[in-house]
Design a protein around this motif. Structure first.
Motif, short mmCIF file in Angstrom:
data_model
loop_
_atom_site.label_atom_id
_atom_site.label_comp_id
_atom_site.label_asym_id
_atom_site.label_seq_id
_atom_site.Cartn_x
_atom_site.Cartn_y
_atom_site.Cartn_z
N ALA A 122 0.83 -1.19 0.00
CA ALA A 122 0.00 0.00 0.00
C ALA A 122 0.87 1.25 0.00
O ALA A 122 2.06 1.20 0.32
CB ALA A 122 -0.91 0.00 1.22
N ALA A 123 0.24 2.35 -0.36
CA ALA A 123 0.96 3.63 -0.39
C ALA A 123 0.10 4.69 0.31
O ALA A 123 -0.62 5.45 -0.35
CB ALA A 123 1.26 4.04 -1.82
N PRO A 124 0.16 4.72 1.62
CA PRO A 124 -0.67 5.67 2.37
C PRO A 124 -0.41 7.11 1.95
O PRO A 124 0.73 7.56 1.88
CB PRO A 124 -0.23 5.43 3.82
CG PRO A 124 0.39 4.09 3.83
CD PRO A 124 1.00 3.90 2.50
N GLY A 125 -1.48 7.81 1.61
CA GLY A 125 -1.34 9.22 1.28
C GLY A 125 -0.92 9.49 -0.15
O GLY A 125 -0.77 10.65 -0.55
N SER A 126 -0.70 8.44 -0.92
CA SER A 126 -0.29 8.61 -2.31
C SER A 126 -1.11 7.68 -3.19
O SER A 126 -1.89 6.89 -2.69
CB SER A 126 1.20 8.29 -2.47
OG SER A 126 1.99 9.10 -1.65
N VAL A 132 -1.48 -3.24 -4.12
CA VAL A 132 -1.02 -4.32 -5.01
C VAL A 132 -0.82 -5.55 -4.15
O VAL A 132 -0.32 -5.46 -3.03
CB VAL A 132 0.28 -3.93 -5.72
CG1 VAL A 132 0.79 -5.08 -6.57
CG2 VAL A 132 0.05 -2.69 -6.58
N TYR A 133 -1.19 -6.70 -4.69
CA TYR A 133 -1.14 -7.95 -3.94
C TYR A 133 -0.20 -8.95 -4.60
O TYR A 133 0.00 -8.93 -5.81
CB TYR A 133 -2.53 -8.58 -3.85
CG TYR A 133 -3.58 -7.67 -3.28
CD1 TYR A 133 -4.44 -6.96 -4.11
CD2 TYR A 133 -3.72 -7.52 -1.90
CE1 TYR A 133 -5.41 -6.12 -3.60
CE2 TYR A 133 -4.68 -6.68 -1.38
CZ TYR A 133 -5.53 -5.98 -2.22
OH TYR A 133 -6.48 -5.15 -1.69
N PHE A 158 2.54 -18.14 -7.93
CA PHE A 158 2.29 -16.79 -7.44
C PHE A 158 1.43 -16.03 -8.44
O PHE A 158 1.53 -16.23 -9.64
CB PHE A 158 3.60 -16.03 -7.25
CG PHE A 158 4.47 -16.50 -6.11
CD1 PHE A 158 4.23 -17.70 -5.44
CD2 PHE A 158 5.56 -15.73 -5.71
CE1 PHE A 158 5.04 -18.12 -4.40
CE2 PHE A 158 6.37 -16.13 -4.66
CZ PHE A 158 6.12 -17.33 -4.02
N THR A 159 0.60 -15.14 -7.89
CA THR A 159 -0.22 -14.28 -8.74
C THR A 159 -0.16 -12.85 -8.21
O THR A 159 -0.43 -12.61 -7.04
CB THR A 159 -1.68 -14.75 -8.75
OG1 THR A 159 -1.75 -16.10 -9.21
CG2 THR A 159 -2.52 -13.86 -9.68
N ILE A 160 0.18 -11.95 -9.10
CA ILE A 160 0.21 -10.53 -8.74
C ILE A 160 -1.07 -9.89 -9.26
O ILE A 160 -1.57 -10.24 -10.33
CB ILE A 160 1.46 -9.82 -9.31
CG1 ILE A 160 1.62 -8.43 -8.72
CG2 ILE A 160 1.43 -9.79 -10.83
CD1 ILE A 160 2.95 -7.77 -9.08
N SER A 161 -1.60 -8.96 -8.49
CA SER A 161 -2.80 -8.25 -8.90
C SER A 161 -2.80 -6.89 -8.23
O SER A 161 -2.00 -6.62 -7.35
CB SER A 161 -4.06 -9.03 -8.51
OG SER A 161 -4.16 -9.18 -7.11
#
Length: 124
Positions: free
Chosen positions: A23-27, A79-80, A68-71
Motif C-alpha cells: 500500500a501507499a498511504p497518502g499517495s 497491489v497484492y 504466485f499471482t500478482i494483482s
C-alpha cells in the motif's frame, strides 16, 4: 514522496499460502508499475513478479510461475502478491517497489521507491 508499506509476511508451512499487500498511504499507485522482489539470506535480490499500471500486463520469475499471482486494486491503492504452494526456498524478505512509468518490468534498476520489506518464512 511515495511511501510503500508491505504487509502479510509471516511463517507458513510448505505447501501453504500467503498473500502479501503493498500500500501507499497518502499517495496513489495508479500510474506506477509495481514489482515484488525478494532477498533470501546470503543471496542477491531477485525479481519475483511485476504488474503494469492498469493490471493487464504481468510478468513472473520462472521460479514462481504457476504458484504466485500478482494483482492490483487501484481503487484500494493496493497491489497484492498471492503466493500458493510455498516452498522452503521461497523464504525471504519480500519488497514491493514502484517505478515512475506505467509498464511492467522486473529490472530493479528502473524502480525508485522501495518498501521496507516483509519477511516470509516457509518452514515446518
Amino acid at each position: 514522496q511515495l511511501q510503500l508499506v508491505e504487509s502479510g509476511g509471516g511463517v507458513v508451512q510448505p505447501g501453504g499460502s500467503r498473500r502479501l499487500s503493498c500500500a501507499a498511504p497518502g499517495s496513489t499507485l495508479e500510474y506506477h508499475g509495481i514489482g515484488w522482489f525478494r532477498q533470501a539470506p546470503g543471496k542477491e535480490r531477485e525479481g519475483v513478479s511485476c504488474i503494469n499500471s492498469s493490471g493487464r500486463t504481468t510478468y513472473y520469475a520462472d521460479s514462481v510461475k504457476g504458484r504466485f499471482t500478482i494483482s492490483r486494486d487501484n481503487a484500494k491503492n493496493t497491489v497484492y502478491l498471492q503466493m500458493n504452494s510455498l516452498k522452503p526456498e521461497d523464504t525471504a524478505v519480500y519488497y514491493c517497489a514502484a517505478h515512475p512509468n506505467v509498464w511492467a518490468t522486473l529490472r530493479d534498476d528502473e524502480y525508485d521507491h522501495w518498501g521496507q520489506g516483509t519477511r516470509v518464512t516457509v518452514s515446518t
